[in-house]
Write a protein that holds these residues in place. Structure first.
Motif, PDB file in Angstrom:
ATOM      1  N   LYS A  44     -23.553  26.097  66.137  1.00 46.30           N
ATOM      2  CA  LYS A  44     -23.809  27.525  66.243  1.00 46.30           C
ATOM      3  C   LYS A  44     -24.323  27.867  67.637  1.00 46.30           C
ATOM      4  O   LYS A  44     -25.037  27.093  68.259  1.00 46.30           O
ATOM      5  N   LYS A  50     -25.159  34.264  67.124  1.00 45.27           N
ATOM      6  CA  LYS A  50     -23.823  34.564  66.622  1.00 45.27           C
ATOM      7  C   LYS A  50     -23.058  33.275  66.375  1.00 45.27           C
ATOM      8  O   LYS A  50     -23.578  32.175  66.567  1.00 45.27           O
ATOM      9  N   GLU A  56     -16.106  31.792  63.240  1.00 47.07           N
ATOM     10  CA  GLU A  56     -15.643  33.094  62.749  1.00 47.07           C
ATOM     11  C   GLU A  56     -14.318  32.927  62.025  1.00 47.07           C
ATOM     12  O   GLU A  56     -14.107  33.484  60.944  1.00 47.07           O
ATOM     13  N   ASP A  74     -18.884  37.446  61.873  1.00 46.54           N
ATOM     14  CA  ASP A  74     -19.378  36.896  63.132  1.00 46.54           C
ATOM     15  C   ASP A  74     -20.871  36.598  63.119  1.00 46.54           C
ATOM     16  O   ASP A  74     -21.449  36.258  64.145  1.00 46.54           O
ATOM     17  N   ASP A  75     -21.511  36.707  61.959  1.00 54.53           N
ATOM     18  CA  ASP A  75     -22.951  36.469  61.886  1.00 54.53           C
ATOM     19  C   ASP A  75     -23.318  36.128  60.445  1.00 54.53           C
ATOM     20  O   ASP A  75     -22.960  36.854  59.513  1.00 54.53           O
ATOM     21  N   GLN A  77     -26.443  35.933  59.201  1.00 53.99           N
ATOM     22  CA  GLN A  77     -27.583  36.750  58.785  1.00 53.99           C
ATOM     23  C   GLN A  77     -28.278  36.144  57.557  1.00 53.99           C
ATOM     24  O   GLN A  77     -28.558  36.825  56.572  1.00 53.99           O
TER      25      GLN A  77
END
Length: 251
Positions: A44, A50, A56, A74-75, A77
């Motif tokens: 990562k 990101k 991705e 793309d994240d 989270q």
């Protein structure tokens, strides 16, 4: 591992998470998909928080449910989704810890609904199936008609699809993300599972169009939902020029 049944759950935290799993048994359908090994995903990008382009791209193999859930490609989270992920894994997948998370991910890789549905695909394409006009045949024809009439497929393309494994892989990507967000598996373990699914998917299909059709056939035949229930995702992924399918390569 017991067969998984579907349960649709909406959880509002920062997003609405809808998770799909199959728990109802379907009789007289049995087969096992081959296991495939793959290398780990790139690390990562810690500086920005990101993901790399390769990561991705791997997440796009879960695009149907990810798009339905309005989650980013793309994240991860992870912290933001933790509470919702714990709840949806428990309620929809019976996943409550590391052991059950890995058990479910292994199930989706090696067995899943493809083990039940794949043997029936050839039968649904026979004259006898058309004459019998069973609910399964009607469901298959519904997917084919929608893809041909509205998304540029040919009937031959749909009839040439040999597995609904894409439905299992799409679910796996999302379950892996939820399991990581919940703290049940590490980020590296998440990528290892996702990458194995991606490698198998690339062996089973040649394009996003084929892959999406596999998801729809699987969701319809094993999950019991009509194509219309996924029309919004089909419009986004197959028609939008900026969709994940259009901006990320399949191979």
């Amino acid at each position: 591992m017991k067969n998984k049944t579907k349960l649709l759950i909406g959880l509002v935290v920062v997003l609405t998470i809808i998770s799909c799993k199959g728990k109802e048994e379907k009789a007289n359908l049995g087969d096992t998909a081959a296991k495939t090994e793959t290398a780990s995903a790139p690390a990562k990008e810690e500086a920005k928080g990101k993901l790399t382009k390769e990561q991705e791209n791997a997440l796009v193999f879960g695009a149907v449910l990810t798009t339905r859930n309005k989650m980013p490609f793309d994240d991860l989270q992870a912290a933001e989704y933790k509470d919702a992920s714990i709840q949806v894994l428990s309620s929809a997948w019976d996943v409550t810890d590391t052991a059950t998370a890995k058990e479910t991910l292994e199930y989706l890789l090696a067995e899943g609904h493809k083990a039940e549905v794949d043997p029936a695909l050839a039968e649904l394409r026979t004259p006898e199936a058309a004459t019998a006009n069973s609910a399964e045949f009607q469901a298959y024809e519904d997917v084919k008609k929608n893809l041909v009439d509205n998304y540029g497929y040919t009937a031959e393309q749909i009839d040439g699809i040999k597995t609904i494994s894409a439905w299992d892989y799409d679910r796996l990507v999302n379950v892996a993300r939820f399991s990581y967000s919940a703290g049940y598996i590490t980020e590296q373990e998440m990528w290892d599972y996702i990458n194995k699914a991606v490698t198998q998917a690339k062996n089973d299909y040649n394009s996003w169009e084929e892959y999406f059709a596999g998801v729809m056939l699987g969701r319809t035949l094993a999950y019991g939902q009509p194509f219309a229930d996924s029309k919004a995702q089909a419009d986004i992924l197959l028609k939008d020029s900026n969709s994940a399918y259009k901006t990320h390569p399949f191979k």
